[in-house]
Scaffold this active site. Structure first.
Site, short mmCIF file in Angstrom:
data_model
loop_
_atom_site.label_atom_id
_atom_site.label_comp_id
_atom_site.label_asym_id
_atom_site.label_seq_id
_atom_site.Cartn_x
_atom_site.Cartn_y
_atom_site.Cartn_z
N PRO A 43 47.50 44.34 29.22
CA PRO A 43 48.31 43.31 28.57
C PRO A 43 47.97 41.90 29.04
O PRO A 43 47.90 41.65 30.24
CB PRO A 43 49.73 43.68 28.99
CG PRO A 43 49.59 44.44 30.26
CD PRO A 43 48.25 45.11 30.22
N ASP A 82 52.08 40.99 28.67
CA ASP A 82 52.55 40.83 30.03
C ASP A 82 53.58 39.70 29.98
O ASP A 82 53.26 38.61 29.55
CB ASP A 82 51.35 40.38 30.89
CG ASP A 82 51.36 41.05 32.22
OD1 ASP A 82 52.43 41.51 32.65
OD2 ASP A 82 50.28 41.13 32.83
N TRP A 525 51.83 43.13 38.92
CA TRP A 525 50.75 44.13 38.81
C TRP A 525 51.30 45.55 38.88
O TRP A 525 50.68 46.49 38.42
CB TRP A 525 49.70 43.91 39.90
CG TRP A 525 48.90 42.70 39.61
CD1 TRP A 525 48.89 41.53 40.31
CD2 TRP A 525 48.01 42.51 38.51
NE1 TRP A 525 48.04 40.63 39.70
CE2 TRP A 525 47.49 41.21 38.61
CE3 TRP A 525 47.60 43.31 37.44
CZ2 TRP A 525 46.59 40.69 37.68
CZ3 TRP A 525 46.70 42.81 36.52
CH2 TRP A 525 46.21 41.50 36.65
N GLN A 561 39.32 41.91 37.10
CA GLN A 561 40.35 42.95 37.12
C GLN A 561 40.00 44.12 38.03
O GLN A 561 40.79 45.04 38.19
CB GLN A 561 40.62 43.47 35.70
CG GLN A 561 41.13 42.42 34.75
CD GLN A 561 42.45 41.81 35.20
OE1 GLN A 561 43.26 42.46 35.83
NE2 GLN A 561 42.65 40.54 34.89
N TRP A 565 43.95 44.90 37.78
CA TRP A 565 44.44 45.94 36.86
C TRP A 565 43.77 47.29 37.08
O TRP A 565 44.45 48.31 37.19
CB TRP A 565 44.26 45.47 35.41
CG TRP A 565 44.99 46.33 34.43
CD1 TRP A 565 46.31 46.68 34.46
CD2 TRP A 565 44.44 46.96 33.28
NE1 TRP A 565 46.60 47.49 33.40
CE2 TRP A 565 45.48 47.67 32.65
CE3 TRP A 565 43.16 47.00 32.71
CZ2 TRP A 565 45.28 48.41 31.49
CZ3 TRP A 565 42.96 47.72 31.54
CH2 TRP A 565 44.02 48.41 30.94
N LYS A 598 32.27 25.73 34.61
CA LYS A 598 33.45 26.36 34.03
C LYS A 598 33.76 25.70 32.69
O LYS A 598 33.61 24.50 32.54
CB LYS A 598 34.63 26.12 34.98
CG LYS A 598 35.40 27.38 35.31
CD LYS A 598 36.46 27.09 36.32
CE LYS A 598 37.74 27.77 35.86
NZ LYS A 598 38.82 27.67 36.81
N LYS A 601 38.57 22.37 28.87
CA LYS A 601 39.09 21.69 27.68
C LYS A 601 38.96 20.19 27.82
O LYS A 601 38.67 19.48 26.86
CB LYS A 601 40.57 22.05 27.50
CG LYS A 601 40.75 23.39 26.84
CD LYS A 601 42.02 23.40 25.98
CE LYS A 601 42.14 24.73 25.30
NZ LYS A 601 43.09 25.64 25.91
#
Ligand code: ZN
Ligand code: ZN
Length: 948
Positions: A43, A82, A525, A561, A565, A598, A601
Site C-alpha cells: 500500500p 497506507d 510497518w 523496501q 515492507w 535526484k 520538482k
C-alpha cells in the site's frame, strides 16, 4: 493530425473502451474458476502525489499479473492505501499549525486524529488518474485501507498471535528517538535517514582526582552528551602513554600521540597500563549540582575509570566518555558496572534543568545542529577542559519524516523478539526467488542476518494502537479482537483508534482495579507487514480465500523496501504462520533525473509522467522502463530521448507495419501454418523464438529479459520481412497476407502484458476474434525445444542478411547506386539454399550470385557495367522519378496515369517499357517532351505524368 497525437488519441480511446466494456473485470470473471495466482499489493500513501518511484513498481505489478492471467490463472489485484503514521501526522501538524507533541495534546487527540482521517485520501483522485492512464489494471473501487475497522481488527489479531507466542516484550533500551516527533523509531527507519553532516568533535580533559594537572583525554562527536558523563572507559589491550607538555600531563593511546600532539612542545614521560588506572576517580567536567539527577542512585562508582572491550584507538584517543543514557555500549557498561545514570535531556531533545543558561536548550536543533555543541565546547574551554575541538564529518541518522537529527536515547519501548526466530526466518528466506537474484543473499540476506528485535511502539497518535491494557498491579492483557474487548469492558466498540480506545477501561482479573491501555500506537510497518491477513479481515472473515492466496506468488516494490515492507512481511509470516509471505519478488531501482541527480520538482530536472503520457503515450514509457535496469534494482537516469527512441522504433514502427497490413488485408487468403514462401516461414520461426524467449523469462519473473527481444523482432519484421515482401504483397499473395495477419495477432498477444494499448490496437485492427486481446490466452509455445528446421532457417536467414549487408557496403564503397543492376556477386566461405538466393539478388540488384568455398565469409562484386546493365539502370532511375512525382501529386494505387517522356535516355526506356508501365501503374508511355526536367545517369530529358 501528426503521428504522435494519433498514438496518444488511440490510447485514450482504448482506455475508454476498456472502461465501457469492463474488460478488466471480464478478464477476471472468465478465470474465476481457474487456479489462483496470488498477488499482494504494497500500500502507498495517498498523501503525496504518484511519481516514477511508484510508476516502476506499478508497471511490474501490471505485467506479471497480466501475463499470469493470460496463462490461465485467476489473478486478483486489489489496491491498498497506507493511511497511518508520521507522514499523515506531519501534514496535519502543519495544517493546524502545531509545532510539538504538546501542541497536539492541547488541541486534543480526537480533533487531531479526525483531521488525519480527513486528509489521508487527499490525492486519491490524482492517483487513480495516473494509475489508470499508465494502463495498470488494479481494482481501486474495492480497495483496502489500513484505517478501516476490519483492517485494524486483524492487526490486533496478528499482535495477539505474537503475544501468545511470547514474541512481544517491553524493555528499557538505548534507542534512536526523533526529539521533534517525540517517538522511538525502528532499526529500518533509522537506517533510512543517514546523512553526512559536519559536527563538532571534542577531546575533553578529565583531571585525575588525586593527581592534579594530569588529564585523561577522551574524545566525543556528541559534546551535548558530556553533561551526562559518569565514567571513562579504557581498553585493556591498548597501550597508553603519559605525555608531558608544559606543566600538564596527558594520558592517551600511544598510537595517537604523534597525531594529536602535533605542533605542540611535548615529551613522552612513560607508559601507562589501563589496568593501573582502573577504579581511579576523576573530577567532574561541569561545576554543576547533579544531586537531583542522582537521587536514589548508587554514586559510589561515579566518575571512575573502567575497562571495556569496545574501546578502540581509531579516530579518538583510546578513551571513551561514558554516558549511559545515550548509547548502547554506554548503557551496557552502566548495567555491568552498576554506574549511576544521568538523564539530562528530555524526550523532546531539550536539556533538563542544568547549570549555566543551558536549561531548555535543544541539543541538536534541526537546521543548526551544531549550535548547542559549540556552546558546550566554549563553556568547557573557559574552564580549561578542552584539549582540542575540530569539525568532523560523519554519517548521522535523521528522522526519515521530519529530518530532525535523531538522538541515541535510553528509553522504554515494546519489541517483537525477531532475534528469537531469526534462524527460522533465515531458513524460510531460502525459498524466495528474487529478481535480481543478488538481493537474496545481498541486501535482504544481510539485513536479515543482522536483524535485531523490532521496536514496534510509537509514542504517537494516528495509527493502529497497541492492544495491551495494564493494571497498577502490573497485570497485563492483550486483546485480539473487537469482541474480546467489548466483552471485557462491557462497551460497544466501533473504532479502534487511540482517541476512542484510550477511554476504554477493563477490570483487572487479578486485583479488580481498572486496567488502562498502554498509550503507544504501532509502527505503521506492523500494519503493512500484516496486509496479507488484514486486507481480507482474516481470520474473522474469508478464511478459505486467505488460505488459497497465502503466501503470495508474486509481489513487487522498490529496493528501499528490502528492509521495510519485504522484511516485515517476512518477519510476521514467519512468526505467526511459520512460512514465507511471498515466493517471488521483483525489485525495482531508483529513477533519477537524466543528470543522475535526484528528481526534483523545484529544479524541474525531469519531465512529469503525465507529460510523457501526453506526448508519447503510456506504452512508450512502459516499454522504456520495462527494458531498463530499473526493473532489476538498478538506478535509472530517466531520459526522455530514450522514450522518444522507443516511440519511434517500437510504437511507430509497429503502427507502420499495421498500416501496411491494412492496405492489403482484403486480399488475404486461408492461413496455413506451413507456408511456402521462405520469408513467411522465417517470420513465423522468428516469432516462435521470440515467444519462447519471452515465456521463459516471464516464468522467471524477469521482466527486462522478457521485454528486450520485442524491439528486435519489430525491427526484423519491418526492415526485412516487409521490405522483402512488399512487391509480392502488391502483386497479390493471399497466403502471405494471411500469414502476415496471423503473426500480427499472435504478436499482439505476446506484447499485451508490456504494451497493453498497442497490443489492443494491433489485435483489433488485425482481426482478432475476441472482444479484446486481454481476454486471450497466452500463445502456445515450446519453451525448451526449437525444431532443427526452424533453427537452420533462422541461421541461414542470418547469413543471407549478412551477405546483403556486406554487399550494400561494397556498393557504397564503389559509389554504385543500388538502382544500377550489376552482373554478379561472388560469395566466398558460405553457401545458401536456392530459396534464399532471390532475396540477395533483389536486395543487391545483381543478376547472379556465385558461391565458392573458403575460410571466412568474404564477398566481391562484378562492377563492370555493360551497355545492357546501364540501360536497365536508366529505366530503374526513371521509375523512381515517376513514383516520386506520383506521390507529389497525391495519387494512390487506384490512380492510373499516362507518361510523356523524351531525352538522351529514351533508348533505355524503350528496352524496359513493359516493366516501367507495370511498376508505375501507367496505361501508356509516349516519347514526347514533358514539363519536368530530369537527369538520368548524366543524360538529360523531360517528362510529364497525366492522370488517366
Ligand atoms: Zn521526526
Ligand atoms: Zn491489577
Amino acid at each position: 493530425m501528426d503521428n504522435k497525437n494519433e498514438v496518444v488519441k488511440k490510447e485514450e480511446e482504448i482506455l475508454a473502451f476498456w472502461k465501457e466494456k469492463n474488460i478488466f473485470k471480464k478478464s477476471l470473471d472468465q478465470r474465476n474458476q481457474s487456479p489462483v495466482f496470488s498477488f499482494y499489493d504494497g500500500p502507498p500513501f495517498a498523501t503525496g502525489l504518484p511519481h516514477y518511484g511508484h510508476i516502476v513498481p506499478s508497471l511490474m505489478k501490471d505485467i506479471i499479473p497480466r501475463y499470469q492471467t493470460m496463462k490461465g490463472n485467476y489473478v486478483e489485484r486489489r489496491w491498498g492505501w497506507d493511511c497511518h503514521g508520521l507522514p499523515v501526522e506531519n501534514i496535519v501538524e502543519n495544517e493546524l499549525g502545531l509545532k510539538s507533541k504538546k501542541d497536539i495534546e492541547e488541541v486534543g487527540i480526537e480533533k487531531f486524529n479526525e483531521t488525519c482521517r480527513g486528509v489521508v485520501m487527499k490525492f486519491q483522485k490524482e492517483w487513480r488518474a495516473t494509475i489508470e492512464r499508465m494502463g495498470r489494471w488494479v481494482d481501486m473501487d474495492n480497495d483496502y485501507k489500513t484505517m478501516d475497522l476490519e483492517y485494524m481488527e486483524s492487526i490486533w489479531w496478528v499482535f495477539k498471535e505474537l503475544w501468545d507466542k511470547g514474541l512481544i516484550y517491553e524493555s528499557y533500551k538505548s534507542m534512536h528517538i526523533c526529539p521533534r516527533c517525540e517517538t522511538t523509531l525502528s532499526q529500518s527507519e533509522v537506517a533510512e535517514g543517514y546523512k553526512d553532516i559536519r559536527d563538532i568533535s571534542v577531546i575533553a580533559k578529565f583531571e585525575l582526582q588525586d593527581e592534579p594537572k594530569t588529564y585523561v583525554l577522551a574524545w566525543t562527536t556528541t559534546p551535548w552528551t558530556l553533561p551526562g558523563n559518569v565514567a571513562l572507559a579504557m581498553g585493556e589491550d591498548i597501550e597508553y602513554a603519559l605525555v608531558r607538555s608544559g606543566d600538564e600531563k596527558y594520558i592517551l593511546a600511544k598510537e595517537n600521540v604523534e597525531r594529536l600532539m602535533e605542533g605542540k612542545n611535548y615529551e613522552i614521560a612513560g607508559s601507562v597500563l589501563a589496568k593501573d588506572l582502573e577504579g581511579k576517580k576523576y573530577k567532574p567536567l561541569f561545576p554543576w549540582d547533579y544531586s537531583e539527577f542522582l537521587k536514589n542512585q548508587n554514586t559510589e562508582n561515579l566518575y571512575t575509570i573502567h575497562l571495556a572491550n569496545f574501546v578502540t584507538v581509531e579516530d579518538g584517543t583510546g578513551v571513551v566518555h561514558i554516558a549511559p543514557a545515550f548509547g548502547e555500549d554506554d548503557m551496557n557498561l552502566g548495567k555491568e558496572k552498576n554506574l549511576p545514570f544521568i538523564q539530562h535531556v528530555g524526550y523532546d531533545g531539550r536539556f533538563r534543568a542544568l547549570g549555566g543558561d543551558f536549561s531548555g536548550m535543544e541539543v541538536k536543533p534541526r537546521g543548526s545542529h551544531t549550535k548547542t555543541d559549540e556552546k558546550i565546547v566554549s563553556f568547557l574551554e573557559e574552564l580549561d577542559r578542552v584539549f582540542l575541538s575540530e569539525e568532523y564529518t560523519h554519517s548521522y541518522p535523521h528522522c526519515w519524516r521530519c529530518e530532525t537529527p535523531l538522538l541515541n536515547y535510553a528509553t522504554t519501548s515494546w519489541f517483537v523478539a525477531v532475534t528469537k526466530i531469526k534462524n527460522e526466518l533465515l531458513k524460510n528466506a531460502e525459498e524466495i526467488r528474487w529478481i535480481p537474484a543478488h538481493v537474496k543473499t545481498g541486501r535482504f540476506g544481510n539485513w536479515l542476518e543482522g536483524a535485531r528485535d523490532w521496536a514496534i511502539s510509537r509514542q504517537r497518535f494516528w495509527g493502529s494502537v497497541m492492544p495491551v491494557w495494564r493494571c497498577e498491579c502490573s497485570e497485563m492483557r492483550a486483546f485480539g479482537s473487537v469482541k474480546e474487548l467489548e466483552k471485557a469492558s462491557g462497551e460497544k466498540i466501533s473504532d479502534l483508534h487511540k482517541h476512542v480506545v484510550d477511554a476504554v477501561v477493563v477490570p483487572c482479573g487479578k486485583c479488580g482495579k481498572d486496567m488502562k491501555r498502554i498509550p503507544d500506537v504501532l509502527d505503521c510497518w506492523f500494519e503493512s507487514g500484516s496486509m496479507p491477513y488484514a486486507q481480507v479481515h482474516y481470520p474473522f472473515e474469508n478464511k478459505e480465500k486467505f488460505e488459497k492466496s497465502f503466501p503470495a506468488d508474486f509481489i513487487a516494490e522498490g529496493v528501499d523496501q528490502t528492509r521495510a515492507w519485504f522484511y516485515y512481511l517476512h518477519v510476521i509470516a514467519g512468526a505467526i504462520k511459520g512460512s514465507v509471505a511471498f515466493q517471488n519478488v521483483d525489485v525495482n531501482g531508483i529513477v533519477l533525473a537524466e543528470d543522475g541527480k535526484k528528481m526534483s520538482k523545484r529544479l524541474k530536472n525531469y519531465p512529469a509522467p503525465e507529460e510523457i503520457f501526453e506526448k508519447y503515450g503510456a506504452d512508450a514509457m512502459r516499454y522504456y522502463l520495462a527494458t531498463s535496469g530499473a526493473v532489476r534494482a538498478e538506478d535509472l537516469h530517466f531520459s526522455e530521448k530514450e522514450v522518444i527512441e522507443v516511440f519511434r522504433n517500437v510504437i511507430m514502427l509497429t503502427n507502420n507495419i499495421l498500416r501496411f497490413y491494412k492496405t492489403y488485408e482484403d486480399t488475404a487468403g486461408e492461413f496455413t501454418a506451413q507456408p511456402k514462401n521462405i520469408l513467411d516461414r522465417w517470420i513465423l520461426a522468428n516469432f516462435k523464438t521470440l515467444l519462447s524467449e519471452m515465456t521463459l523469462h516471464l516464468d522467471d519473473y524477469d521482466i527486462m529479459r522478457a521485454a528486450r527481444p520485442i524491439e528486435k523482432f519489430i525491427q526484423d519484421f519491418s526492415t526485412w520481412y516487409l521490405r522483402r515482401s512488399r512487391a509480392r504483397f502488391k502483386d497479390g499473395d493471399p497466403e502471405g497476407i494471411a500469414l502476415f495477419g496471423h503473426v500480427l495477432r499472435e504478436f499482439s498477444k505476446a506484447i499485451a502484458p508490456f504494451m497493453p494499448f498497442l497490443a489492443e490496437r494491433v489485435y483489433n485492427e488485425a482481426g482478432g476474434s475476441q472482444e479484446s486481446v486481454h481476454l486471450e490466452d497466452w500463445p502456445e509455445t515450446e519453451v525448451h525445444s526449437q525444431s532443427r528446421e526452424s533453427r537452420d532457417l533462422l541461421e541461414e536467414m542470418e547469413t543471407t542478411r549478412k551477405i546483403v549487408e556486406f554487399g550494400l557496403a561494397k556498393r557504397a564503397e564503389e559509389g554504385i547506386k543500388v538502382r544500377q543492376p550489376l552482373r554478379a556477386l561472388y560469395v566466398t566461405g558460405s553457401a545458401l539454399r536456392d530459396e534464399f538466393i532471390p532475396l540477395v539478388k533483389d536486395e543487391l540488384n545483381v543478376k547472379e550470385v556465385d558461391f565458392s568455398k573458403g575460410e571466412e565469409l568474404r564477398i566481391s562484386l562484378d562492377t563492370n557495367i555493360t551497355k545492357e546493365l546501364e540501360m536497365e539502370g536508366d529505366a530503374r532511375e526513371f521509375i523512381r522519378y515517376v513514383n516520386q512525382e506520383r506521390r507529389k501529386q497525391g495519387l494512390t494505387i487506384s490512380d492510373r496515369v499516362k507518361l510523356y517522356v523524351n531525352g538522351d535516355f529514351v533508348e533505355s526506356l524503350r528496352q524496359h517499357e513493359k516493366d516501367i508501365l507495370k511498376t508505375t501503374l501507367a496505361d501508356s508511355m509516349e516519347y514526347k517532351s514533358g514539363d519536368e526536367k530530369i537527369v538520368i545517369n548524366g543524360k538529360k530529358g523531360t517528362f510529364s505524368i497525366i492522370r488517366a
